[in-house]
Write a protein that holds these residues in place. Structure first.
Motif, short mmCIF file in Angstrom:
data_model
loop_
_atom_site.label_atom_id
_atom_site.label_comp_id
_atom_site.label_asym_id
_atom_site.label_seq_id
_atom_site.Cartn_x
_atom_site.Cartn_y
_atom_site.Cartn_z
N ASP A 1 0.82 -1.21 0.00
CA ASP A 1 0.00 0.00 0.00
C ASP A 1 0.85 1.27 0.00
N LEU A 2 2.17 1.11 -0.12
CA LEU A 2 3.16 2.19 -0.17
C LEU A 2 3.34 2.89 1.17
N LYS A 3 2.97 2.22 2.25
CA LYS A 3 3.22 2.76 3.58
C LYS A 3 4.59 2.31 4.05
N ILE A 4 5.35 3.22 4.58
CA ILE A 4 6.70 2.93 5.05
C ILE A 4 6.59 2.39 6.47
N SER A 5 7.12 1.20 6.69
CA SER A 5 7.05 0.60 8.02
C SER A 5 8.37 0.68 8.77
N ASN A 6 9.45 0.99 8.07
CA ASN A 6 10.74 1.15 8.72
C ASN A 6 11.62 2.05 7.88
N ILE A 7 12.37 2.89 8.55
CA ILE A 7 13.30 3.80 7.87
C ILE A 7 14.62 3.78 8.62
N LEU A 8 15.70 3.73 7.89
CA LEU A 8 17.03 3.80 8.49
C LEU A 8 17.80 4.85 7.70
N SER A 9 17.93 6.03 8.26
CA SER A 9 18.60 7.14 7.56
C SER A 9 19.86 7.55 8.29
N ARG A 10 20.65 6.59 8.63
CA ARG A 10 21.85 6.82 9.44
C ARG A 10 23.11 6.99 8.59
N TYR A 11 23.11 6.48 7.37
CA TYR A 11 24.33 6.43 6.57
C TYR A 11 24.26 7.37 5.38
N PRO A 12 25.42 7.85 4.90
CA PRO A 12 25.42 8.75 3.73
C PRO A 12 24.98 8.01 2.48
N LYS B 1 20.84 16.28 11.42
CA LYS B 1 19.62 17.04 11.14
C LYS B 1 19.00 16.60 9.81
N ALA B 2 19.85 16.31 8.83
CA ALA B 2 19.34 15.84 7.54
C ALA B 2 18.58 14.53 7.72
N CYS B 3 19.07 13.65 8.59
CA CYS B 3 18.38 12.39 8.87
C CYS B 3 17.01 12.64 9.47
N LYS B 4 16.92 13.65 10.31
CA LYS B 4 15.61 13.99 10.91
C LYS B 4 14.64 14.47 9.84
N PHE B 5 15.15 15.23 8.86
CA PHE B 5 14.29 15.67 7.76
C PHE B 5 13.77 14.46 6.98
N ILE B 6 14.65 13.51 6.71
CA ILE B 6 14.26 12.32 5.96
C ILE B 6 13.19 11.55 6.73
N ASN B 7 13.42 11.35 8.02
CA ASN B 7 12.44 10.64 8.84
C ASN B 7 11.10 11.38 8.86
N ALA B 8 11.15 12.71 8.98
CA ALA B 8 9.92 13.50 9.00
C ALA B 8 9.18 13.38 7.67
N CYS B 9 9.91 13.39 6.57
CA CYS B 9 9.28 13.23 5.26
C CYS B 9 8.58 11.87 5.16
N CYS B 10 9.19 10.83 5.72
CA CYS B 10 8.59 9.50 5.68
C CYS B 10 7.32 9.45 6.53
N VAL B 11 7.34 10.10 7.68
CA VAL B 11 6.14 10.14 8.53
C VAL B 11 5.03 10.90 7.80
N LEU B 12 5.36 12.04 7.22
CA LEU B 12 4.37 12.82 6.48
C LEU B 12 3.85 12.05 5.27
N HIS B 13 4.74 11.30 4.62
CA HIS B 13 4.34 10.45 3.50
C HIS B 13 3.27 9.46 3.96
N ASN B 14 3.53 8.78 5.07
CA ASN B 14 2.56 7.81 5.59
C ASN B 14 1.24 8.48 5.94
N MET B 15 1.30 9.68 6.49
CA MET B 15 0.07 10.41 6.81
C MET B 15 -0.72 10.70 5.54
N CYS B 16 -0.01 11.06 4.47
CA CYS B 16 -0.68 11.32 3.19
C CYS B 16 -1.30 10.05 2.63
#
Length: 180
Positions: free
Chosen positions: A17-28, A123-138
């Motif tokens: 359903d294109l919902k993100i269930s896990n995100i790992l944004s720790r690495y470049p 901080k960039a990782c936090k942006f990525i995580n926030a985008c994923c949360v907002l994506h799921n909300m959408c």
């Protein structure tokens, strides 16, 4: 399912359903997908589940190691064989993650390859995580995605128009005072 590509800043697991269930944004972004996978909590959890007799798995692309809990396509499968058929189904099922990533990057343009988050990595990782949360909300809220590079003009409601006119009058008054 896991994304591929050297430009991937993170590893995402999503469902059909294109919902993100896990995100790992720790690495470049230059970090290889298999390195991210080997160091992920999802892999560790799946290994533990497998050891306890629970059978589940993810679908990954050929950039990942084939493991009992992570299935990858069979490269160079001979056409007409069950292996080739399995690979076609695998690729079709895994296309959900590609659609998910495309939708995510389309909604949040700061995640595109040509763009850079000009912030320190944490901080960039936090942006990525926030985008994923907002994506799921959408996705969960049924917010439609409109692929359009143009801007949509939204007419102002009457109350907003009168407030805007009042704000302009206040600003003009301030500007007139500057003349004195």
């Amino acid at each position: 399912m896991l994304p591929t590509g050297a430009a991937a800043v993170s590893s995402r697991v999503c469902d059909s359903d294109l919902k993100i269930s896990n995100i790992l944004s720790r690495y470049p972004g230059s970090t290889h997908d298999s390195f991210v996978w080997v160091n992920s909590g999802v892999r560790e959890r799946l290994m533990d589940m497998w050891a306890m007799g629970e059978r589940c798995w993810l679908l990954g692309d050929s950039g990942y190691p084939h493991e009992p809990w992570l299935h990858t396509p069979i490269l160079n499968a001979e056409e007409g064989t069950l292996e080739a058929r399995n690979t076609r189904y695998h690729i079709k099922a895994r296309s959900a993650v590609e659609r998910c990533i495309g939708l995510l990057k389309g909604r949040f343009r700061c995640l595109l390859l040509g763009r850079k988050l000009e912030y320190e990595p944490r901080k960039a990782c936090k942006f990525i995580n926030a985008c994923c949360v907002l994506h799921n909300m959408c996705v969960l809220g049924g917010v439609p995605y409109v692929e359009d590079d143009g801007y949509q003009v939204i007419p102002l409601q009457q109350g907003v128009t009168s407030m805007l006119n009042e704000a302009r009058a206040v600003r003009e008054g301030i500007i007139r005072r500057l003349q004195n």
